[in-house]
Every structure is written in C-alpha cells, then in structure tokens.
Design a protein around this motif. Sequence first.
Motif, short mmCIF file in Angstrom:
data_model
loop_
_atom_site.label_atom_id
_atom_site.label_comp_id
_atom_site.label_asym_id
_atom_site.label_seq_id
_atom_site.Cartn_x
_atom_site.Cartn_y
_atom_site.Cartn_z
N UNK A 161 70.56 -4.23 9.48
CA UNK A 161 69.47 -3.30 9.22
C UNK A 161 68.99 -3.45 7.78
N UNK A 162 68.02 -2.65 7.39
CA UNK A 162 67.42 -2.84 6.05
C UNK A 162 68.41 -2.55 4.93
N UNK A 163 69.53 -1.88 5.26
CA UNK A 163 70.55 -1.62 4.22
C UNK A 163 71.63 -2.71 4.21
N UNK A 164 71.42 -3.72 5.05
CA UNK A 164 72.37 -4.83 5.08
C UNK A 164 73.60 -4.56 5.95
N UNK A 165 73.51 -3.47 6.77
CA UNK A 165 74.64 -3.18 7.67
C UNK A 165 74.40 -3.86 9.01
N UNK A 166 75.48 -4.25 9.71
CA UNK A 166 75.27 -4.91 11.00
C UNK A 166 74.52 -4.00 11.97
N UNK A 167 73.55 -4.55 12.65
CA UNK A 167 72.72 -3.79 13.58
C UNK A 167 73.48 -3.70 14.92
N UNK A 168 73.83 -2.49 15.36
CA UNK A 168 74.69 -2.39 16.54
C UNK A 168 73.95 -2.40 17.89
N UNK A 169 72.61 -2.18 17.84
CA UNK A 169 71.87 -2.15 19.11
C UNK A 169 70.61 -3.00 18.94
N UNK A 170 70.00 -3.40 20.04
CA UNK A 170 68.74 -4.16 19.95
C UNK A 170 67.75 -3.36 19.12
N UNK A 171 67.02 -4.00 18.20
CA UNK A 171 66.15 -3.23 17.30
C UNK A 171 64.95 -2.61 18.02
N UNK A 172 64.47 -1.50 17.45
CA UNK A 172 63.24 -0.88 17.95
C UNK A 172 62.07 -1.80 17.61
N UNK A 173 60.98 -1.59 18.30
CA UNK A 173 59.78 -2.45 18.13
C UNK A 173 59.42 -2.71 16.67
N UNK A 174 59.30 -1.65 15.86
CA UNK A 174 58.82 -1.84 14.48
C UNK A 174 59.92 -1.69 13.44
N UNK A 175 61.15 -1.77 13.88
CA UNK A 175 62.26 -1.60 12.94
C UNK A 175 62.38 -2.79 11.99
N UNK A 176 62.63 -2.51 10.71
CA UNK A 176 62.79 -3.58 9.74
C UNK A 176 64.21 -4.15 9.87
N UNK A 177 64.27 -5.43 10.12
CA UNK A 177 65.56 -6.07 10.40
C UNK A 177 65.73 -7.27 9.48
N UNK A 178 66.94 -7.51 9.02
CA UNK A 178 67.23 -8.75 8.29
C UNK A 178 67.97 -9.68 9.26
N UNK A 179 67.53 -10.92 9.31
CA UNK A 179 68.20 -11.87 10.19
C UNK A 179 68.85 -12.96 9.37
#
Length: 261
Positions: free
Chosen positions: A48-66
């Motif tokens: 997620x945007x705080x650098x924590x592992x994303x536990x679920x599929x992201x929402x449509x407009x969610x900011x994600x780091x890959x």
Amino acid sequence: MKKRQYYQLQVLSTQRLTPNLQRLVLTGDDLAAFPHTPAGSYIKLLFNQFGEPQPTAPEENQKILMRTYTVRALNKEAKTLTVDFMLHGEGVEAGPASHWSQSAKVGDTIVVAGPGTSKGLAPEHDWVILLGDMTALPAISAQLEALPAQARGYAIISIVSEADKQPLQSPEGIKIIWLVHTGSAGLAKSLLDIEWLQGEPAVWAACEFSSMRAIRSTLDVEFNVPRSQVYVTSYWREGRSEDQHKIDKREDAEQYSRHVS
Ligand SMILES: Cc1cc2nc3c(=O)[nH]c(=O)nc-3n(C[C@H](O)[C@H](O)[C@H](O)COP(=O)(O)OP(=O)(O)OC[C@H]3O[C@@H](n4cnc5c(N)ncnc54)[C@H](O)[C@@H]3O)c2cc1C
C-alpha cells in the motif's frame, strides 16, 4: 486491456539463505490458478502507499506500490511459490520489498500480481553468457537449471560478500564465476577477462542500470555481438525507487533504439 490477475498468498516460511539474500516461500489456494511460466518469469508484489504488504486485491483507484520479483520456483502440487530477495538498506533506507522480506512472519498475507515473462537467451547459439548481480541470481539460477546438459559458457554473478556464494545446479560445461566486492560495475569488465569460445554466443544480463549500460556498450564496442543474440536489462537503479527506475528504463530504451536504428 487484459484484466490483472491477483493471487492472495501467505508466507509459509522465511529463511536467510546467505547474508544478503532472504528466501520467502509463499503459499495459498490461489496458486491453483497460477500458470506455468518459463524460467526467469516474474511477479509483482503489492504494497500500500505506506509500504505495507497489501493483503487484499486493491480497490479500483487505490494507490499501490508494485515491486517486481522473479519466480525462483513454483510447485503447483505443493502450492508454493519461492521468491529470493536481495537485501538492501536498513529501516527507511530499504524499499518496501526489501524491508518486508526481512520482517515478514509466517502467516502474513500479501497480494501478488502476474506472472510476466522476460526474454530469455536467444535460442540459436553455440555458447552462453549469463551475467547479473544478486537481484538477477534467482533468474540466472532458474535459467541454468533449464539449460540442456551439453550447454557451454559462463554464468558470472556479482555478490556482496564471499558468503553470498550458493550452490548452483548447472551443466558441467558452464563455468560459474563469482565476483566479490566489485559491485554490479565489475560485470562489464568480466566480459573482457573471460576467454571467448568459438561460435555465436547468446548473452543474457540483468543488474543495476549503469552497469547494464556498461555491459551493453562493451558487447557492442568490444565484441560486436549481434543484437539478436543479446538481452541486457536493468533490474534496479542506484538512488531510484522501482517506480522512478521504470521511467528511466523506458527513456533509455527509446534513446538506445533511436541510436541503433
Ligand atoms: C524482471 C525483474 C525481476 C527482478 N527479480 C528480483 C529478484 O528475484 N530478487 C531481487 O532481490 N530483486 C529483483 N528485482 C529487482 C527489484 O525489483 C528492485 O531491487 C526493487 O527496486 C526492490 O524494491 P524495494 O521496495 O526493495 O526498493 P525501492 O523502493 O524500489 O527502492 C528504494 C531504494 O533502494 C534502492 N535499491 C533498490 N534495489 C536495490 C538493490 N538491489 N541494491 C541496492 N539498492 C537498491 C533504490 O535505488 C532506492 O534508492 C527484479 C527486477 C525486475 C525488473
């Protein structure tokens, strides 16, 4: 546009393989749908945007780091996907992926996207050179395991410390050369140090951005290796996050193709 496929996975085990390499084995029922891919394929780990592992599929407009990582091994029967992380930086200096790989606990959840396939060695060749730093060690290891028994050539790997050497499964005709303390920069020079074999080589290299450029130019200028026989790419760039590096990489590829066409 093709819909991105997500897999929700849990950490099954975590192990410090060598001083600068952390192995995480991920598991989950979602792996049943994960396709078989060639050696060296990659996945995207989502944070997620705080650098924590994303536990679920992201929402449509969610900011994600890959963050991109090689599939070191996939075992669909055992439902495991193995990823080896080169460790870099401490605390906030480390990027989200390197940081997470060191702090992840068994049972932690992360979402993974992919897989994508990278180019491998040019199929027509007399001998091979695989070059890379520790970020490319998983891809090189997987490619060595997939080579035919009669393959000849070199695998040249730059490692941080002597203790980062690891046993590699490879054909007898492949000489493994470990470069210690040279940094990624030593890779280009190593091309001048090896004895070039007879016939057409296929060269595959992945490493830090400036080292990638040095390797590319050495192959062009010193050896005039036909471009069809070469795949050289950068996996990261000193001082740039993966998102910034992606932009640099695109610009560099455009410039390079203009320069050679
Ligand atoms: C196709 C592909 C496959 C890859 N496979 C692997 C793999 O299997 N294992 C692996 O470890 N890496 C692999 N990488 C490289 C990895 O994606 C990058 O190192 C990535 O930047 C790490 O993310 P991060 O969140 O830790 O750091 P970021 O947030 O991206 O960067 C934070 C800071 O750390 C620096 N940094 C990033 N990586 C390194 C590094 N390796 N050494 C020193 N400083 C660094 C950056 O320059 C930046 O200053 C692969 C890359 C690609 C494109």
